[in-house]
Structures are given as structure tokens and as C-alpha cells.
Design a protein around this motif. Structure first.
Motif, PDB file in Angstrom:
ATOM      1  N   TYR A   1       8.214   2.284  -3.807  1.00 59.88           N
ATOM      2  CA  TYR A   1       6.993   1.878  -4.518  1.00 59.88           C
ATOM      3  C   TYR A   1       6.829   2.588  -5.852  1.00 59.88           C
ATOM      4  O   TYR A   1       5.938   2.273  -6.619  1.00 59.88           O
TER       5      TYR A   1
ATOM      6  N   ARG B   1      -0.026   3.946 -11.119  1.00 69.32           N
ATOM      7  CA  ARG B   1      -0.672   2.731 -10.584  1.00 69.32           C
ATOM      8  C   ARG B   1      -1.165   1.901 -11.749  1.00 69.32           C
ATOM      9  O   ARG B   1      -1.405   2.436 -12.841  1.00 69.32           O
TER      10      ARG B   1
ATOM     11  N   GLN C   1       2.195   9.317   3.029  1.00 71.30           N
ATOM     12  CA  GLN C   1       2.250   7.911   2.555  1.00 71.30           C
ATOM     13  C   GLN C   1       1.924   6.916   3.667  1.00 71.30           C
ATOM     14  O   GLN C   1       1.077   6.055   3.485  1.00 71.30           O
TER      15      GLN C   1
ATOM     16  N   SER D   1      -0.100  -0.414  -5.296  1.00 71.03           N
ATOM     17  CA  SER D   1      -0.126  -1.124  -6.568  1.00 71.03           C
ATOM     18  C   SER D   1       1.328  -1.384  -6.963  1.00 71.03           C
ATOM     19  O   SER D   1       2.107  -0.444  -7.136  1.00 71.03           O
TER      20      SER D   1
ATOM     21  N   ASP E   1      -0.970  12.667   0.652  1.00 67.02           N
ATOM     22  CA  ASP E   1      -1.228  11.421  -0.081  1.00 67.02           C
ATOM     23  C   ASP E   1      -0.971  10.264   0.881  1.00 67.02           C
ATOM     24  O   ASP E   1      -0.003  10.309   1.650  1.00 67.02           O
TER      25      ASP E   1
HETATM   26  N1  5AD Z   1       0.854   2.461  -5.521  1.00 65.94           N
HETATM   27  C1  5AD Z   1      -0.064   3.281  -4.946  1.00 65.94           C
HETATM   28  N2  5AD Z   1       0.081   4.613  -4.875  1.00 65.94           N
HETATM   29  C2  5AD Z   1       1.217   5.153  -5.386  1.00 65.94           C
HETATM   30  N3  5AD Z   1       1.644   6.417  -5.453  1.00 65.94           N
HETATM   31  C3  5AD Z   1       2.849   6.419  -6.067  1.00 65.94           C
HETATM   32  N4  5AD Z   1       3.210   5.166  -6.407  1.00 65.94           N
HETATM   33  C4  5AD Z   1       2.206   4.354  -5.978  1.00 65.94           C
HETATM   34  C5  5AD Z   1       1.999   2.952  -6.032  1.00 65.94           C
HETATM   35  N5  5AD Z   1       2.899   2.139  -6.581  1.00 65.94           N
HETATM   36  C6  5AD Z   1       0.925   7.549  -4.884  1.00 65.94           C
HETATM   37  C7  5AD Z   1       1.738   8.241  -3.789  1.00 65.94           C
HETATM   38  C8  5AD Z   1       2.180   9.507  -4.471  1.00 65.94           C
HETATM   39  C9  5AD Z   1       1.016   9.793  -5.403  1.00 65.94           C
HETATM   40  C10 5AD Z   1       1.309  10.721  -6.514  1.00 65.94           C
HETATM   41  O1  5AD Z   1       0.686   8.512  -5.898  1.00 65.94           O
HETATM   42  O2  5AD Z   1       0.876   8.514  -2.711  1.00 65.94           O
HETATM   43  O3  5AD Z   1       2.410  10.566  -3.560  1.00 65.94           O
END
Ligand code: 5AD
Ligand code: SF4
Length: 450
Positions: free
Chosen positions: A167, A55, A270, A342, A308
Motif C-alpha cells: 500500500y 495518503r 496495520q 488510500s 498504526d
Molecule cells: N493508506 C492508508 N494509510 C497508509 N499508511 C501508509 N500508506 C498508507 C496508505 N496508502 C499508514 C501506515 C503507516 C503510516 C505511516 O501510514 O499505517 O504505518
């Protein structure tokens, strides 16, 4: 005497467990060459920052830290500063050339090259290697356990990721997925057990797709897990992370067959909305996820499920958000890591979707998700009260040397008054109360169950 013998390395690590495990590989590569490690920054000749790009705020924290080290270097000329890990390739030009903050930049697959890069710096140049590899798994490197409690250790079983969640920056920072030689994983587990370790966590971005082919034999993750569990019934096995799209019944049956494989599954959801999951390229629906949770509950009674969650992904509506909340309630997660979306460069979402949920909406939804999870976690701890569980003692509790801390198979931290047991031993504890992050208990008749 080799001059390197006097050089001390300080490694600061950000991000996931995989990064912490990688720092132990870095320490191993360099101590083999005569360098030593230090936990004290003021004694360091070389500072490495092992970085995370997941992030934007993770990157901002590292950048601030690099400014601090830069100022530190002005007072300590000769100090070498290196950046490792996921930010390496993305930010090498800015940090190296424009801001002149670094002497070394090494990506996640370049750690064997660090001795050469350090020599290059000694000769007045900069050392850069951010090449990603199709094969590197560091299989033959025995990590130097940094900051270890001597009881639990990480073992990296695969590297990279090819799931391309829309993402996620990981496929671009860590490259192609590759599994590590099964024999080397089992040997490392056995060595750790013989050194007195009693818990190993097998690490990969998506452990379910682990595969090792030897002759006609194909070893899946379930197969590997069984082989590691056979090292000793006294060795606990954990693993992270599982992808919901391919956590199979075969894997759950393997866990059920071994009491020493821990009853705790981290299964990142997610989002609870199938529409958003599609946009995230997660390859499962809300219903698929529910079906997998039912399988876990059926095959592994009492297993904790953690997750997550991302709030405010591109195009997420209030309705999608409510679906996340309702699915969280339905699953009744024991714990969750929760983030607002993010946008990351070089991802499918950044290239093809609009980051169109306003910041304040992302934040409000995150607040709602956190509030709900706090309630669920509280209830989860409440259900543990009056239960007796087996705890692997990890050491003194943070608050008081009169108390031990350890975890139960379900990965909950348990604190209890010391007895004549020792770190690395198993003991039965009855849970009497809890705080938000910890179960409190008392030893049951000093009865050790193993
Ligand atoms: N923005 C926010 N959270 C993210 N994760 C991964 N990429 C992003 C992003 N771009 C979170 C997901 C993943 C954890 C390790 O980080 O929930 O499972
Ligand atoms: Fe990222 Fe998805 Fe791979 Fe996890 S599985 S590292 S979220 S791309």
C-alpha cells in the motif's frame, strides 16, 4: 555584502518526523550559504513546502496550500516558492508546468543542490532536481534545529525503504534504503548533549535494518543504540519506526540494559488478519506479531506499545476487520494512529489489486477501530494513576505558564504545577488524574532522581 544574507526562508513541513528532520537539513544547507530562516511567512523571500504523499488527503492539503501561496505571490512579486519532499517527483510536471505554481522542485535527496537551484531561479529559470540517490545520507550536515524546545531533537540515521509494503508510496518517493555513518550519528548525539539537549529520537523508516560496516565490524541497530546510550546516562534515547518482522530479542535486550533508552516501542500492526498482512506484503503473521509483543512484555516490563492501523485495505472482509479489533484488544495498545486505506499510485496494491472496500465501509471500520482504541488508551492512562514516574521537563504546558509539560520514559505527556526545576531537568511526578491525551500529576517531594 552577499545579497543572500538578506534573503529569508520560511519552511512549512507536512507529514512524518523524518520530514521535520529533513527541513532542518534544508535550513542547514541554506544558512551555510548566507540565507536566514524565519518563522513568519510575511517576512519570507522564499517559501518551501516540505510535502508528504502517504495518503491522498495529505497531498490535497498541500495542493490547497500551494494555491494560497500562489495568490500570495501575486501580491508579492519576486517571492520564490519551492516544493520539497515526497510529492516532488510525482507531481512536478502538473504543479510546475500545467498549474505554474512553483519556481523550485527538489526531491528528498536533492537538498544539497538547493543553493544552485535558487541561483537558477534568480537568473530567470526554474530549478528542478528530483533525482534519488543510492548514497545520500546528509551525514556531514549538522541540522539547524527549527522550532526546537532545546531539550529534544531528531537524528536521522537512515533514509529510504525497501520493504515494499503493497500500500505504501515511500519506497518510490524516498528510494533505496541506506544507513548513515555511525560515527557521525554518535558525534551529533554528543554535540546535542553538550548543547543541553537531553533527548534524541533516532529516525528511519525501518530502524531495525540499520547497518554500518567499518572494516570487519558490522554495527547493527542494537549496537548503534547502545553506542548512543553511552553518550550519557542523562541523555534519553527514543527511536522510530520498528518493523515487526525484524525487531529482535537482541534489540530488546539492549534497551533493557540501558535505563536511558525509553520504554516505548512503536510497532505498526496495520492489520490483525494474516491474510491481509500477506496481501500487504508485511512479512509477518498475526501469530508472529503476538510472539514479538510477548517478547517485549517479557524483556521490557511496563514498556508502552503503540501502533498504526489501516482499515479497508483491498479485499478486507468483516472477518478480517474483526481480527484487527480482537488483536488490538489482545495487545492492549497504549495508543494508535489509525487510517483508512488510500490507494497510492506506483504501489503494488494500486498496480495489482482492486480498491474494493466501499468508502462508507472503510469509514465505519475506522470508527470502530478508533472507538476501541479510545477505550484502550483510557485504560492505559488509568493504569498510570497513582504511579510515580520520571519526567524530562520540556517547557511550559500549552495551557498555562504555571505548569510544566514533559514526558515520561513511556512517551506519555505529563503536566504538573511548576516548581523551581527547569526545562531539561528530570523530576519525579506522581500521576493523580488524566485527560484523553495527557497525564496530570504532582511533583513528589521536589525529589529529582538524577
Ligand atoms: N493508506 C492508508 N494509510 C497508509 N499508511 C501508509 N500508506 C498508507 C496508505 N496508502 C499508514 C501506515 C503507516 C503510516 C505511516 O501510514 O499505517 O504505518
Ligand atoms: Fe512504507 Fe512499509 Fe517502508 Fe513503512 S516499512 S515506509 S509502511 S514500505
Amino acid at each position: 555584502m552577499d545579497q543572500k544574507k538578506n534573503k529569508k526562508i520560511y519552511i512549512e513541513t507536512y507529514g512524518c518526523q523524518m520530514n521535520f528532520s529533513d527541513s532542518e537539513i534544508v535550513a542547514s544547507v541554506l544558512t551555510d550559504q548566507g540565507y536566514t530562516t524565519t518563522g513568519e511567512i510575511h517576512h519570507a523571500d522564499i517559501i518551501f513546502v516540505n510535502t508528504c504523499s502517504i495518503r491522498d488527503n495529505a497531498e490535497q492539503r498541500v495542493k490547497k496550500r500551494l494555491q494560497y501561496f500562489h495568490a500570495f505571490k501575486k501580491k508579492n512579486p519576486g517571492l520564490i516558492i519551492g516544493l520539497l519532499g515526497c510529492m516532488a517527483d510525482r507531481l512536478k510536471t502538473v504543479l510546475l508546468e500545467e498549474e505554474q505554481l512553483l519556481d523550485i522542485v527538489a526531491g528528498p535527496d536533492a537538498y544539497r543542490d538547493l543553493p544552485r537551484l535558487l541561483e537558477q531561479v534568480e537568473s530567470g529559470q526554474r530549478g528542478v532536481n528530483t533525482l534519488l540517490s543510492m548514497e545520500e545520507t546528509y551525514a556531514d550536515i549538522m541540522p539547524v534545529r527549527l522550532g526546537s524546545n532545546g531539550v529534544s531533537a531528531f537524528i536521522s540515521i537512515m533514509r529510504g525503504c525497501e520493504n515494499y509494503c503493497s500500500y505504501c508510496v515511500v519506497p518510490s518517493t524516498r528510494g533505496k534504503e541506506r544507513s548513515r555513518d555511525a560515527g557521525s550519528i554518535i558525534r551529533e548525539s554528543r554535540d546535542l548533549y553538550e548543547q543541553g539537549y537531553r533527548e534524541v529520537t533516532l529516525l528511519g523508516q525501518n530502524v531495525n535494518s540499520y547497518q554500518w560496516i567499518e572494516g570487519d565490524n558490522v554495527l547493527s541497530f542494537a549496537g548503534l543504540l547502545g553506542r548512543v546510550a553511552e553518550v550519557s546516562p542523562m541523555l534519553r534515547i527514543r527511536f522510530a519506526t520498528s518493523h515487526p518482522k525484524d525487531i529482535s530479542d537482541k534489540l530488546l535486550d539492549t534497551i533493557a540494559a540501558f535505563p536511558n533508552i525509553c520504554r516505548a516501542i512503536h510497532l505498526p500492526l496495520q492489520s490483525g488478519s494474516t491474510r491481509i498482512l500477506d496481501r500487504m506484503n508485511r512479512n509477518y503473521s498475526r501469530e508472529n506479531y503476538m510472539e514479538r509483543v510477548e517478547a517485549i512484555r517479557r524483556i521490557l516490563t511496563g514498556c508502552t506499545i503503540t501502533t498504526d492501523i489501516i482499515t479497508g485495505f483491498c479485499d478486507e472482509t468483516e472477518e478480517d476487520h474483526r481480527e484487527t479489533l480482537s488483536l488490538m484488544e489482545w495487545v492492549n495498545f497504549d495508543y494508535a494512529f489509525m487510517f483508512k486505506y488510500s490507494e497510492r499510485p506506483m504501489t503494488l496494491a494500486a498496480d495489482t489489486m482492486e480498491d474494493n472496500v466501499p468508502e462508507e465501509v472503510k469509514e465505519r471500520r475506522l470508527r470502530e477501530v478508533i472507538d476501541l482504541q479510545q477505550k484502550l488508551s483510557y485504560q492505559s492512562n488509568q493504569r498510570d494513576c497513582n504511579q510515580v514516574c520520571e519526567v524530562l521537563i520540556e517547557g511550559d504546558s500549552k495551557r498555562s505558564a504555571d505548569y510544566f509539560m514533559g514526558r515520561n520514559s513511556r512517551n506519555k505527556v505529563v503536566v504538573f504545577q511548576k516548581t523551581n526545576a527547569a526545562s531539561g531537568e528530570y523530576i519525579n511526578v506522581r500521576i493523580t488524574s488524566f485527560t484523553s491525551a495527557t497525564l496530570l500529576g504532582e511533583v513528589v517531594h521536589e525529589l529529582k532522581i538524577r
